[in-house]
Design an enzyme around this catalytic site. Structure first.
Site, mmCIF file in Angstrom:
data_model
loop_
_atom_site.group_PDB
_atom_site.id
_atom_site.type_symbol
_atom_site.label_atom_id
_atom_site.label_comp_id
_atom_site.label_asym_id
_atom_site.label_seq_id
_atom_site.Cartn_x
_atom_site.Cartn_y
_atom_site.Cartn_z
ATOM 1 N N GLU A 183 50.832 95.553 38.606
ATOM 2 C CA GLU A 183 50.081 95.726 37.348
ATOM 3 C C GLU A 183 49.154 96.925 37.403
ATOM 4 O O GLU A 183 48.085 96.928 36.794
ATOM 5 C CB GLU A 183 49.279 94.462 37.004
ATOM 6 N N THR A 192 59.152 99.100 36.285
ATOM 7 C CA THR A 192 59.108 100.004 37.438
ATOM 8 C C THR A 192 60.500 100.408 37.915
ATOM 9 O O THR A 192 61.429 99.603 37.900
ATOM 10 C CB THR A 192 58.355 99.309 38.590
ATOM 11 N N SER A 227 53.692 103.973 38.835
ATOM 12 C CA SER A 227 52.432 104.303 38.154
ATOM 13 C C SER A 227 52.670 105.177 36.929
ATOM 14 O O SER A 227 52.105 104.943 35.862
ATOM 15 C CB SER A 227 51.503 105.065 39.117
ATOM 16 N N THR A 272 48.290 96.332 44.030
ATOM 17 C CA THR A 272 49.294 97.343 43.655
ATOM 18 C C THR A 272 49.967 97.008 42.331
ATOM 19 O O THR A 272 50.093 97.873 41.462
ATOM 20 C CB THR A 272 50.364 97.430 44.784
ATOM 21 N N ARG A 325 32.458 74.019 62.519
ATOM 22 C CA ARG A 325 32.548 74.729 63.794
ATOM 23 C C ARG A 325 31.162 74.900 64.420
ATOM 24 O O ARG A 325 30.219 75.322 63.758
ATOM 25 C CB ARG A 325 33.160 76.115 63.537
#
Ligand SMILES: CCCCCCCCCCCCC/C=C/C(=O)SCCNC(=O)CCNC(=O)[C@H](O)C(C)(C)COP(=O)(O)OP(=O)(O)OC[C@H]1O[C@@H](n2cnc3c(N)ncnc32)[C@H](O)[C@@H]1OP(=O)(O)O
Ligand SMILES: Cc1cc2nc3c(=O)[nH]c(=O)nc-3n(C[C@H](O)[C@H](O)[C@H](O)COP(=O)(O)OP(=O)(O)OC[C@H]3O[C@@H](n4cnc5c(N)ncnc54)[C@H](O)[C@@H]3O)c2cc1C
Length: 664
Positions: free
Chosen positions: A424, A138, A144, A422, A310
Site C-alpha cells: 500500500e 503492481t 511505487s 512496503t 519474568r
C-alpha cells in the site's frame, strides 16, 4: 485442577476501571460487544487452531488456510453475521488469506470506481463469494510508480472490447495477494490506449479463471511468486504473477466512475478528479492505521505480561528477584510502545472519520478535502506501520531469549506485519507525498488563503516561527498547550526550512530531490503532531469510568515526551525548546513511567485479547509461562523420537570415526 492467576497481584494494583477501558479501546460499547463475541467464537472453535503453522510445509499451510477461509464463510452464512461481525470474525481467525484482498480491496475498488450498473452486476456476485477477486496493480518492474505501469488495455472499436496485454516481462503483474492460486477475477490496472493515444492508468475487471474447473482462461498465465519471509507468516497468502496475451474483455468492464469510454471510442473525463483512480489505496491505507494499533497492542500485551512474570537479579535475603518490568530501562523501552498502541488506536478512529467525511463530500462532488485525505492516510500509514514493525521487534527483545521462540508469537507477528511498511505504498515514498503537500501549504502562507484541517496550525506561522516554549517546570509538560506548541513549532520550522532550501535550487524538482531526506523528516514531524493532537482531543472528549482519564493522560504524556526525547536534536536545533526544558521533559517522563507501572498489566488487559488471538505462551492471560513453555517444547516434531532421523547416517559415523582416531 484450580487455575491460578499468576498475574493477579498485578491486576489488583490497577487504579482504573478495566472494563470501562475496554469500551474506550474498542471505540463504543457496541464495537466492544461485537469484537468480544467474535473473538470468543473463533477461540472456542478447534477448526481455527493456529499453533502449528510454523511447522507446516507451504502446501499444507496453504491448504489449511483455504480450509479455514471456507469454514469461516460457512459460519458467517450459518450465523447470519452482519458485515461488521463477519469482518471481525476474519480478523480474529488471524491468518492472511485471499479473503482479505477480496473484501479489503477488490470489493472496495469496484465500490469506489465502478458505476451503479457495475455495482449491480459485480458486487452482487462478490458479496455472495460467487466470484473471488483480487487487486492487481503492481508489476514486476513498477510498484511505487503507478504511472509507470506497462500493461495495456487497447480499445477495439470493431468488437467494442478492450484487449488486455502484457507487452514485456516487467509488465507481468507481480505481488497481488489471492492472485496466485485462488482468485477467479481481478481489478487490474492498465494503460488505456484509444486510437494509439495513451490516456494513462485505469482500472478494469478481468476474469482470470474458469468458474467451472478453475483453469486460467485462454491468454492468461498465472501462478504463485514463491516463499516469503518467515515460516508460516505471510506464506498463507498466494501472492501471484499474471501475464496477459491479448485477452479480450467487454468495454463495460472498465471501471467507469472517474472516466468513460463510449461505444464510439471517445474518452470522457467526468468532473471527478483523476486521482480517484487511486481511491482504493486511500481506503486501505486508512484501515492499515487501525490495524497498526492492533498489531502493536498485541506485541505489547505479550511483552508487558511477560515482563511482569519474568524475574532476574536483585534477590535480597532469599526474597524474590526483581520483576524485569521494574527495571527503568525496561520501562523506558516498553511504555512508549504501550502509549503508541493507544495513540494509534485513537488516530485510527479519527482517520476513519476523515475518510468517511471525504467520501460523503466526494459523493456530493465536493473535492477540496481530497489532497488532505491523501496526505493524512499516506503519512499516518507510513508513520504507524514503521513504528509498529520496529515496536514488535523491540517487544521480542524485551522478552529476552524466550521472545525468539515461535511459541512467543512474536517472530510470526513480526514476519506477517513487516511488509506493511512496503505494501500500500513504500513508507518513504508515502512520506514524500506528505512532504509535497506540506511544501504546497507552506507556499500559500501569507497569501490570505485560510488553512484548515491538519494544517490549520500553520495559520499561526508568525507566532510559531519565533516562539520559545514557556515551560518552567516538569509539571508544565503535562499541559496540552505546551506540548502542542512545541510539536507545531518543530513541524512548521522543519517544513519552512525545507521550502527555503528548495527555493535555492536551480528548479523546484531538483530542490525537492536534493532535500528529500529532510523533507521525509519534516513529514514525520507533521504526522507525529497529528497523532499527538488527536490523542489530546480524545482525552478532552467524553471519557467515563473510574481513573480512565488519568491513565490516558499519562499515556498521552509518555507518547509525546518520549518522541520529544527521541527527536531532541530537532526540537533543540529548531530552537523550539531549550536544553533545560528538555531535561524537565525527561524528568516528567520518568514520573509518568512510575505512574503507569502499577497499571501496566491492566492497560494491556483492556485490549481484551483471548489467548487464542495472542498466540503466545509468554503473553498468556494467567501468566503461567514456565510450565507451558516446557510442555510446548516437547510438542516439537523433532522431539517425536529420542534419536533423530539422520543420526545413523550422519552423526554415528562421525562419532565412530572419532573413536577410531582416538584409538590411534
Ligand atoms: C479481515 C478483513 C481485513 C480487511 C483489511 C484489508 C486490508 C488488507 C491489507 C493487507 C493486504 C495488503 C495488500 C496490499 C496491496 C497493495 O500493496 S496494492 C498496491 C499499492 N500500491 C501503492 O500503494 C503504490 C504507491 N504509489 C502511489 O500511490 C502513487 O503512484 C504515488 C506515489 C502517490 C505517485 O503518484 P503519481 O500519479 O505518479 O504522481 P504524482 O504526480 O506524485 O501525483 C499526482 C497527484 O495526485 C495526488 N495523489 C497521489 N495519490 C493520491 C491518492 N491516493 N489520492 C488522492 N490524490 C493522490 C498527488 O498528491 C498529486 O497531487 P498534485 O500535487 O495536486 O498534482
Ligand atoms: C506482502 C505484499 C503484499 C502485496 N500485495 C499487493 C497486492 O495485493 N496488489 C498489488 O497490486 N500490489 C501488492 N504488493 C505490492 C506493493 O504495493 C509494492 O511492493 C509497493 O507499493 C512498493 O513498491 P515497489 O515494490 O515497486 O518498491 P520500489 O518503489 O521499487 O522501492 C524500492 C526502494 O526504492 C525507494 N524509492 C522508490 N521510489 C522512490 C522515490 N520516488 N523517491 C525515493 N525513494 C524511492 C523506496 O523507498 C524503496 O526503498 C504487495 C507487496 C507485498 C510485499
Amino acid at each position: 485442577m484450580e487455575e491460578v492467576d499468576h498475574l493477579a497481584h498485578e491486576r489488583n494494583k490497577a487504579q482504573f476501571d478495566v472494563e470501562a477501558m475496554k469500551i474506550v479501546w474498542a471505540g463504543s460499547r457496541h464495537a466492544f460487544e461485537v469484537s468480544d463475541r467474535m473473538s470468543r467464537l473463533v477461540a472456542s472453535d478447534p477448526a481455527f487452531r493456529k499453533d502449528n503453522r510454523a511447522t507446516l510445509s507451504r502446501k499444507e499451510l496453504f491448504k489449511n488456510t483455504l480450509r479455514k477461509a471456507a469454514y469461516a464463510w460457512k459460519r458467517i452464512v450459518e450465523l447470519h453475521l452482519s458485515e461488521e461481525e463477519a469482518s471481525k470474525l476474519r480478523f480474529f481467525v488471524d491468518e492472511p488469506a485471499y479473503t482479505d484482498l477480496h473484501w479489503g480491496m477488490f470489493v472496495p475498488a469496484i465500490k469506489g470506481q465502478g458505476t451503479d450498473e457495475q455495482h449491480q452486476k459485480w458486487l452482487t456476485l462478490a458479496y455472495k463469494m460467487q466470484i473471488i477477486g483480487c487487486y492487481a496493480q503492481t508489476e514486476l518492474g513498477h510498484g511505487s510508480n503507478v504511472q509507470g505501469l506497462e500493461t495495456t488495455a487497447t480499445f477495439d472499436p470493431k468488437s467494442d472490447e478492450f484487449i488486455i496485454h502484457s507487452p514485456t516481462l516487467t509488465s507481468s503483474k507481480w505481488w497481488p495477494g489471492g492472485l496466485g492460486k485462488v482468485s477467479t477475477h481481478a481489478v487490474i490496472y492498465a494503460r488505456l490506449i484509444i486510437d494509439g493515444r495513451d490516456h494513462g492508468v485505469h482500472g478494469f475487471i478481468v476474469q482470470l479463471r474458469s468458474l467451472d474447473d478453475h483453469l486460467p482462461l485462454p491468454g492468461i498465465t498465472i501462478g504463485d511468486i514463491g516463499m516469503k519471509f518467515g515460516n508460516g507468516a505471510y506464506n498463507t497468502m498466494d501472492n501471484g504473477v499474471l501475464q496477459f496475451n491479448h485477452v479480450r474483455i467487454p468495454r463495460n468492464q472498465m471501471l467507469m466512475r472517474v472516466s468513460q469510454v463510449t461505444r464510439e471510442g471517445k474518452y470522457v473525463q467526468s468532473d471527478v478528479p483523476r486521482q480517484l483512480v487511486y481511491g482504493t489505496m486511500v481506503y486501505v491505507r486508512q484501515t492499515i492505521v487501525s490495524d497498526a494499533s492492533s498489531a502493536l497492542s498485541r506485541a505489547v500485551c505479550v511483552a508487558v505480561r511477560y515482563s511482569a512474570v519474568r524475574r532476574q537479579f536483585g534477590s535480597q535475603d532469599g526474597g524474590p528477584e526483581t520483576q524485569v518490568i521494574d527495571y527503568k530501562t525496561q520501562q523506558s523501552r516498553l511504555f512508549p510502545l504501550l502509549a503508541s498502541a493507544y495513540a494509534f488506536r485513537f488516530v485510527g478512529e479519527w482517520l476513519k472519520w476523515l475518510y468517511m467525511d471525504v467520501t460523503k463530500r466526494l459523493q456530493a462532488n465536493e473535492f477540496s478535502t481530497l489532497p488532505e485525505a491523501h496526505a493524512c492516510t499516506a503519512g499516518l500509514k507510513s508513520l504507524t506501520t514503521t513504528a509498529t514493525a520496529d515496536g514488535i521487534e523491540e517487544c521480542r527483545k524485551l522478552c529476552g531469549g524466550h521472545g525468539y521462540l515461535c511459541s512467543s508469537g512474536l517472530p510470526e507477528l513480526f514476519a506477517v506485519y513487516v511488509p506493511a511498511c512496503t505494501y500500500e505504498g513504500d513508507n518513504t515514498v508515502l512520506l514524500l507525498q506528505v512532504a509535497r503537500f506540506l511544501m504546497k501549504t507552506v507556499s500559500q502562507l501569507g497569501s490570505g488563503k485560510q488553512l484548515v484541517g491538519t494544517t490549520a496550525y500553520m495559520q499561526r506561522a508568525e507566532h510559531l516561527m519565533q516562539c520559545t516554549s514557556d515551560v518552567r517546570s516538569a509539571e508544565d509538560w503535562l499541559k496540552p498547550s505546551f506540548i502542542l506548541e512545541a510539536f507545531e513549532a518543530r513541524a512548521l520550522r522543519l517544513a519552512v526550512t525545507c521550502a527555503k532550501n528548495i527555493s535555492k535550487a536551480p528548479n523546484p524538482e531538483e530542490g525537492f530531490s536534493q532535500l528529500s531526506p529532510d523533507l521525509a523528516e519534516a513529514a514525520v514531524a507533521h504526522c507525529q503532531l497529528i497523532v499527538v493532537s488527536k490523542f489530546i482531543d480524545k482525552i478532552q472528549g467524553d471519557i467515563d469510568g473510574m481513573g480512565l482519564k488519568e491513565q490516558l493522560q499519562a499515556l498521552c504524556g509518555i507518547y509525546a515526551l518520549s518522541l520529544l526525547h527521541k527527536h531532541l536534536g530537532e526540537f533543540l536545533s529548531t530552537g523550539c525548546i531549550t536544553p533545560k526544558q528538555a531535561a524537565l521533559a525527561n524528568e516528567k517522563l520518568r514520573s509518568l513511567y512510575a505512574k503507569v507501572r502499577p497499571n501496566a498489566v491492566a492497560l494491556v488487559d483492556a485490549f481484551n485479547y483471548t489467548d487464542h488471538f495472542l498466540g503466545s505462551i509468554l503473553g498468556r492471560y494467567d501468566g503461567n509461562v514456565y510450565p507451558k513453555l516446557y510442555e510446548e517444547a516437547w510438542k516439537d516434531p523433532l522431539n517425536d523420537s529420542v534419536v533423530p532421523d539422520g543420526y545413523h547416517e550422519y552423526v554415528r559415523p562421525l562419532l565412530k570415526q572419532q573413536l577410531r582416531t582416538a584409538k590411534l
